[in-house]
Design a protein around this motif. Structure first.
Motif, PDB file in Angstrom:
ATOM      1  N   LYS A  30       0.866  -1.201   0.162  1.00 31.80           N
ATOM      2  CA  LYS A  30       0.069  -0.181  -0.059  1.00 31.80           C
ATOM      3  C   LYS A  30       0.727   1.501   0.179  1.00 31.80           C
ATOM      4  N   LEU A  31       2.356   1.702   0.461  1.00 38.34           N
ATOM      5  CA  LEU A  31       3.070   2.014   0.119  1.00 38.34           C
ATOM      6  C   LEU A  31       4.051   2.599  -1.066  1.00 38.34           C
ATOM      7  N   GLY A  32       3.266   1.315  -1.740  1.00 38.29           N
ATOM      8  CA  GLY A  32       4.409   1.737  -3.086  1.00 38.29           C
ATOM      9  C   GLY A  32       5.210   0.826  -3.530  1.00 38.29           C
ATOM     10  N   MET A  33       6.051   0.584  -2.131  1.00 35.81           N
ATOM     11  CA  MET A  33       7.344  -0.331  -2.787  1.00 35.81           C
ATOM     12  C   MET A  33       7.438  -1.025  -3.001  1.00 35.81           C
ATOM     13  N   ARG A  34       8.580  -1.541  -3.905  1.00 35.88           N
ATOM     14  CA  ARG A  34       8.950  -2.523  -5.314  1.00 35.88           C
ATOM     15  C   ARG A  34       9.974  -3.056  -4.377  1.00 35.88           C
ATOM     16  N   LEU A  35       9.578  -4.204  -4.405  1.00 36.74           N
ATOM     17  CA  LEU A  35      11.466  -5.278  -4.433  1.00 36.74           C
ATOM     18  C   LEU A  35      11.918  -5.089  -5.643  1.00 36.74           C
ATOM     19  N   GLU A  36      13.050  -4.630  -5.047  1.00 36.84           N
ATOM     20  CA  GLU A  36      13.935  -4.413  -6.658  1.00 36.84           C
ATOM     21  C   GLU A  36      14.518  -5.854  -6.823  1.00 36.84           C
ATOM     22  N   ARG A  37      15.554  -7.045  -5.684  1.00 36.14           N
ATOM     23  CA  ARG A  37      15.623  -8.111  -5.583  1.00 36.14           C
ATOM     24  C   ARG A  37      16.053  -8.928  -4.359  1.00 36.14           C
ATOM     25  N   ILE A  38      15.916  -9.512  -4.537  1.00 31.21           N
ATOM     26  CA  ILE A  38      16.007 -10.789  -3.202  1.00 31.21           C
ATOM     27  C   ILE A  38      17.505 -12.154  -3.326  1.00 31.21           C
ATOM     28  N   ALA A  39      17.963 -11.976  -2.523  1.00 28.47           N
ATOM     29  CA  ALA A  39      18.785 -13.318  -2.685  1.00 28.47           C
ATOM     30  C   ALA A  39      19.191 -14.105  -1.070  1.00 28.47           C
TER      31      ALA A  39
END
Length: 150
Positions: A30-39
């Motif tokens: 809802k805050l408009g965050m984006r998950l750019e990368r995960i490892a």
């Protein structure tokens, strides 16, 4: 552990855990965050500072910066299919964010021993300026993110 999880690489497990968490994380979405990368032990999330996120000085409100860092922390420490929560967090604000800034929180695992972990999260704006440094201490509790056989 299920046969499927036994055949996953650490990266595939991290991605599956992130997907499971993302699906139920209303605050982050809802805050408009984006998950750019995960490892494994790492996560990068970004968010644009909206008008609703500014304070009386016209800067990005510290609570929203903290929330971005806390979300990156959560995704980083939950990459091993063990439910992990924050035990303690602290933040140091270094420079202000502003309306329209794209903030990026980069989380990395410093230590993970037994049920405890330490994670450092650096929050930067689009020009590379460091906005804040966040440290999170995690604690693994009962449960998994992905279904297990049994």
């Amino acid at each position: 552990m299920s046969d499927v999880m036994e055949t996953m690489t650490p990266q595939q497990l991290a991605e599956a855990c992130a997907k499971a968490m993302w699906n139920d994380d209303n605050a982050t979405q809802k805050l408009g965050m984006r998950l750019e990368r995960i490892a494994p032990g790492e996560a990068v999330l970004s968010m644009t500072v909206s008008e609703a996120m500014t304070n009386g000085h016209g800067n990005a409100h510290g609570g929203y910066i903290f929330t971005l860092a806390d979300s990156a922390f959560a995704f980083a420490c939950n990459t091993y299919n063990q439910v992990t929560v924050a035990q303690h967090c602290s933040i140091n604000y270094i420079a202000p964010g502003a309306l329209g800034d794209r903030l990026t929180a980069t989380a990395r695992e410093v230590s993970r021993r037994g049920r405890s972990g330490i994670y450092d999260i650096c929050i930067t704006r689009q020009d590379g300026t460091v906005i804040a440094e966040f440290r999170g201490l995690s604690r693994t509790i009962n449960g998994t993110l992905l279904p297990t056989a049994g």
